[in-house]
Motif scaffolding. Structure first.
Motif, PDB file in Angstrom:
ATOM      1  N   ALA A 164       0.873  -1.172   0.000  1.00 38.23           N
ATOM      2  CA  ALA A 164       0.000   0.000   0.000  1.00 38.23           C
ATOM      3  C   ALA A 164       0.914   1.228   0.000  1.00 38.23           C
ATOM      4  O   ALA A 164       1.268   1.754   1.073  1.00 38.23           O
ATOM      5  CB  ALA A 164      -0.931  -0.008   1.192  1.00 38.23           C
ATOM      6  N   PHE A 165       1.324   1.614  -1.196  1.00 41.74           N
ATOM      7  CA  PHE A 165       2.353   2.626  -1.395  1.00 41.74           C
ATOM      8  C   PHE A 165       3.657   2.117  -0.797  1.00 41.74           C
ATOM      9  O   PHE A 165       4.324   1.299  -1.404  1.00 41.74           O
ATOM     10  CB  PHE A 165       1.916   3.978  -0.828  1.00 41.74           C
ATOM     11  N   ILE A 166       4.031   2.553   0.384  1.00 44.67           N
ATOM     12  CA  ILE A 166       5.293   2.082   0.952  1.00 44.67           C
ATOM     13  C   ILE A 166       5.071   1.284   2.229  1.00 44.67           C
ATOM     14  O   ILE A 166       5.986   1.091   3.032  1.00 44.67           O
ATOM     15  CB  ILE A 166       6.234   3.272   1.229  1.00 44.67           C
ATOM     16  N   VAL A 167       3.833   0.780   2.395  1.00 42.80           N
ATOM     17  CA  VAL A 167       3.510  -0.039   3.567  1.00 42.80           C
ATOM     18  C   VAL A 167       3.174  -1.455   3.096  1.00 42.80           C
ATOM     19  O   VAL A 167       2.232  -1.639   2.314  1.00 42.80           O
ATOM     20  CB  VAL A 167       2.338   0.559   4.369  1.00 42.80           C
ATOM     21  N   PRO A 168       3.930  -2.475   3.519  1.00 37.02           N
ATOM     22  CA  PRO A 168       3.613  -3.851   3.101  1.00 37.02           C
ATOM     23  C   PRO A 168       2.371  -4.363   3.823  1.00 37.02           C
ATOM     24  O   PRO A 168       2.174  -4.128   5.020  1.00 37.02           O
ATOM     25  CB  PRO A 168       4.860  -4.639   3.499  1.00 37.02           C
ATOM     26  N   VAL A 169       1.548  -5.063   3.092  1.00 33.41           N
ATOM     27  CA  VAL A 169       0.330  -5.671   3.651  1.00 33.41           C
ATOM     28  C   VAL A 169       0.363  -7.161   3.309  1.00 33.41           C
ATOM     29  O   VAL A 169       0.527  -7.529   2.144  1.00 33.41           O
ATOM     30  CB  VAL A 169      -0.939  -5.020   3.076  1.00 33.41           C
TER      31      VAL A 169
END
Length: 948
Positions: A164-169
């Motif tokens: 999520a942009f630069i956040v891993p999910v």
């Protein structure tokens, strides 16, 4: 939307903005925005894809969170933010039967994925796309990302991830173990700083298909995994990732979602599967779904009538599951497996066998250590499952479920079927966190014992091979068929795609007899039972426990009935023993085995012995104890023995078995017989379980109950044991066989013998007067029993033949229909064996001798007949009793009538001399006693030789 040219500085700035504006202090309800949670399964043209078992082009789902304008300064443009706290956890319950294949593409390591948001994984590992709505830099963005197939961590069946942009999910699917075994998709611990307002995930049906190349790669930065510009190519084989359910009967399907915020707020929502127009729909065209299962069933031994395990395999082709243009085979919904008739449950398995309670069954998880759920003692075998969806094999065990015994100490925790026999199958892949638990009902046919096992509502999880191995060995759960030949196991398998079962079968061969010997010949099996019987202490005239054991080998016919003849003189002391009533025995028959074992129905005072019955095949049997009680008349016999056996074998309670043995006493010899005609047959099958009875042991061990004879003649215990042929329901092919075991008492010569016999005449003393006669025999305790008695009356007494008017014929006597006029006296015997004396009339009965016989018919607990021969000896009347039972009699009185019924007449005046009789008595131990006792008369004083 694509963003390009992003630098590390921009990434750092974005992180600061997320941290600054990600959280909200707005006090509003957190949750899924109404009407936004939805999903589709589409074909390549964008229409709803409903082919059961088919592979869709894509499957998508998404939702929006409740939002509100951000009141912070600088956000007057109404930038939406999530109401309440930011999203933390998401769980989506996927309908059962909709499956994904995590092996459809190569996998990307979690470390590679987590290292950077810039093209972290190879393009071949991509399985779909994600779009997330987030607030960033005072604006709201719907940011795309690639979903990658990741290498799962221990305890995970699969793992997917996107940025999520630069956040891993991370997206983790798990298999529900609540019964339907559908998938739950989890997103856990979303970064708390991520202000996420919506999400949409799309998984591709065939991830490697070139049609997905324009969306393959890092959509946010427009590059492939190798750093080249999009479009990107997979290069992986075309293997389906998504497969539709095959259950056309239960659609439309419901998908549920549960969301949770970082403050613990929760919300739920759901949608029903539908077409593009919003009309609810499930899957269709189940008639196109293939179902071509095969089974294999084979015992672990090729020997007949032997303990055996079983290897069972169910195979389902998986080509349609792995073919992009194919339709997957239907999963098995219901399996009804019938082993061939003749293959039965093994009672030998019961002893020491444990059970698994529902609570222990529920405790079986993917990482449960052996014995921490179902106990190891309840294990019947192993299970192994191969599925094309996992690299690992699912392995586990089969456990015996707790039987439905309503009165057990564990009452309230029975099996799901309330049945006597059921089992639990637990298969797990600990490395993947997968556990599958299914329960099956076992129903042996109550008439034939054929085993029918049913599993219903099986998981809609694809498998290629399902293998079950039931343990072999002495306590294996099964018995092979009793004969050689080819035997067929059948199964009716109902798929989830239809209500019509598909019949399949498997045959196996029994090539050898018991122990690897030759096959039984055609017709009835052989029958060579064994008998061991006798008293533990054979001292003559002493009390001793008595034992009787009948046994057979596995190759013999089963014992269904028996009669027994005890040696003459082996008797029982019934005095002082109450009888177990018919009402008490009926109560026992209606009781559970546990109840009867804990609280016997018959009074303890009526117990005379115990029994032990061995069931099963092979070298190890299961023994069921019982108690033997004295009971009353049964089927025309005066007394009976009732063996009351609580049928509790290991964990199984099949009630209480009552077998009554009719006891007949020979009236002339007092020999005891177990009368098979009046006795109950020995049970062959109980609640569908063939008993395979091998060993019967009876111990009459009540103190001072069984009495040895006082004769040391060689004798035997004889029994006629009946074996059943092939048809237990008919006696036409039964095979009775007489067997015996030698018996002989010891130390007979040490027994003394000194009985007394007195006589008294009553009547006129003149010549021609008629006399009544009383003869009284008394015996001492501990003496040998009387065997024969010959008495010659004084010469003063003649036979009054003119009074012999009516004689009972032998036919009348046998029919117990003698005329009253044929009674000429009365006899009475007192024995320590009975509470009451035996007594009855004395008849004149027709004889092959010149004179009629003098016969005493003594009645009481039993009937005893003493037959005396009348003749003349040296001018006197002689009566000879040459067959007297070997039983203790303390006092015997013979009273002959006087007057008109008198058989004696004076030949002279009785008072002129002393009257003496000549007596010769012989004991059962061959000792004799001869004496001449005085015969008392009615003479008074010294007149008539009244001296004695």
């Amino acid at each position: 939307m694509r963003l390009a040219g992003t630098t590390a500085a921009l990434a750092a700035a974005a992180m600061l903005l997320i941290a600054a504006f990600g959280a909200s202090d707005a006090m509003a309800d957190f949750g899924v925005a109404p009407g936004t949670f939805d999903g589709t399964v589409l074909d390549g043209s964008g229409e709803a894809f409903t082919q059961a078992g088919g592979h869709p082009f894509s499957g998508s789902t998404g939702f929006e969170l409740n939002t509100e304008p951000n009141p912070a300064p600088g956000f007057e443009n109404g930038l939406p933010i999530s109401q309440g706290a930011n999203l933390r956890n998401v769980k989506v319950e996927v309908p059962p039967g909709l499956v994904g294949n995590p092996l459809a593409t190569p996998r990307c390591s979690l470390s590679s994925f987590s290292a950077t948001p810039f093209s972290p994984c190879p393009d071949s590992a991509q399985v779909g796309t994600a779009i997330v709505g987030i607030n960033l830099e005072s604006s709201h963005f719907n940011l795309p990302g690639a979903i990658y197939n990741l290498t799962p961590s221990p305890g995970q069946p699969a793992l997917f991830g996107f940025w999520a942009f630069i956040v891993p999910v991370l997206v983790t699917p798990t298999i529900r173990d609540n019964g339907d075994y559908g998938l739950d998709v989890h997103v856990d611990n979303v970064d708390e700083t991520l202000s996420l307002t919506s999400t949409s995930l799309t998984f591709w049906g065939i991830p490697a298909s070139p049609v997905h190349d324009p969306e393959r790669g890092n959509l946010l930065f427009g590059m492939c995994g190798d750093g080249t510009p999009m479009p990107c190519h997979s290069g992986a084989p075309l293997v389906p990732f998504l497969t539709n359910p095959v259950d056309c009967a239960h659609g439309p399907f419901t998908t549920n979602i549960e969301v949770e915020s970082w403050k613990g707020e929760t919300d739920t929502d759901s949608f029903v599967s539908h077409d593009n127009g919003g009309e609810p729909t499930g899957v269709t065209h189940c008639e196109r779904v293939p179902f071509q299962p095969t089974v294999s069933a084979k015992p672990t031994t090729g020997n007949a009538e032997s303990p055996t395990g079983l290897d069972f395999e169910l195979s389902i082709p998986d080509d349609g599951l792995l073919n992009p243009d194919g339709i997957a085979q239907a999963q098995v919904k219901k399996a009804v497996v019938r082993l061939p008739e003749g293959m039965s449950l093994n009672p030998s398995a019961g002893e020491g066998l444990g059970v698994c309670t529902p609570g222990q069954y529920a405790a079986e998880q993917a990482d449960t250590a052996p014995g921490q759920g179902c106990p190891n003692s309840s294990k019947l075998g192993t299970v192994a499952v191969d599925t094309p969806l996992l690299q690992e094999q699912a392995t586990g065990s089969i456990y015996l479920a707790q039987p439905d015994n309503p009165k057990t100490p564990q009452h309230g925790a029975e099996n799901p079927f309330d049945s006597l026999i059921s089992m639990y199958m637990v298969a797990r892949v600990p490395k993947r966190g997968v556990v599958v638990r299914v329960a099956g009902k076992v129903e042996p046919d109550p008439r034939t014992g054929q085993i029918v096992t049913t599993f219903d509502d099986l998981p809609q999880l694809p498998f290629s091979h399902f293998r079950v191995h039931f343990r072999e060995g002495a306590r294996s759960p099964l018995v092979s068929p009793p004969g050689c030949g080819t035997f067929i196991a059948t199964a009716d398998l109902t798929p989830w795609s239809s209500t019509v079962p598909t019949p399949v079968s498997s045959d196996f061969l029994i090539e050898h007899g018991v122990g690897g010997g030759s096959c039984p010949s055609a017709g009835n099996p052989p029958f060579n039972p064994k008998l061991n019987a006798g008293t533990l202490n054979n001292d003559a005239g002493s009390y001793s426990p008595f034992f009787l054991r009948m046994s057979r080998s596995d190759e013999d016919q089963e014992i269904t009935n028996f009669s027994a003849d005890l040696p003459p003189g082996v008797s029982a002391k019934l005095a002082g023993i109450p009888k177990c009533s018919d009402a008490a025995l009926a109560h026992a028959a209606a009781a559970t085995g546990f109840d009867e074992r804990e609280s016997p129905s018959c009074p303890a005072a009526s117990q005379i012995g115990r029994a032990s019955v061995g069931y099963g095949v092979g070298s190890v049997l299961t023994h069921a104890p019982g108690k033997v009680y004295l009971a009353g008349p049964y089927h025309g016999t005066p007394i009976s023995l009732a063996t009351v056996a609580p049928a509790v074998v290991g964990p199984f309670d099949v009630g209480t078995v009552i077998v009554r043995s009719a006891m007949r006493v020979d009236p002339e010899t007092a020999q005891v017989h177990v009368d098979s005609q009046g006795s109950d047959p020995i049970p062959h099958i109980l609640k569908g379980v063939l008993l395979h009875l091998r060993d019967i042991r009876v111990y009459m061990d009540r103190p001072n109950f069984v009495l040895n004879p006082t004769s040391c003649d060689r004798m035997a215990v004889e029994a006629q044991i009946t074996g059943s042929g092939g048809n237990f329901a008919s006696s036409a092919d039964d095979n009775p066989l007489t067997v015996s075991d030698p018996f002989q008492a010891a130390s007979c010569a040490s027994l003394p013998f000194k009985p007394k016999l007195s006589f008294r005449l009553k009547g006129g003393t003149e010549r021609g007067d008629y006399q009544a006669l009383t003869a009284t025999l008394t015996a001492r305790k501990g003496d040998a029993n009387l065997a024969r008695a010959i008495v010659t009356l004084p010469h003063s007494e003649f036979l009054a033949q003119n009074h012999i008017r009516t004689i009972c014929t032998r036919v009348q006597f046998k029919a117990d229909n003698c005329p009253a006029a044929s009674i000429y006296g009365h006899a009475r015997a007192v024995t320590p064996l009975l509470d009451e004396p035996l007594q009855g009339p004395v008849y004149l009965r027709s004889s092959s001798n010149p004179l009629p016989d003098l016969v005493a018919k003594l009645n009481g607990e039993f009937e005893v007949v003493l037959s005396g021969r009348i003749d003349a000896k040296d001018g006197g009347i002689r009566n000879s009793f040459r067959l007297i039972p070997d039983a203790p009699v303390r006092k015997f009185t013979l009273s002959m009538k006087g007057g008109e019924k008198s058989l004696l007449v004076n030949s002279r005046n009785l008072c002129s001399t002393t009257l003496r009789a000549n007596v010769k008595l012989a004991a059962q131990n061959s000792k004799t006693r001869m004496f001449s006792p005085v015969v008392a008369s009615s003479c008074k004083g010294k007149e008539g030789g009244g001296r004695r």
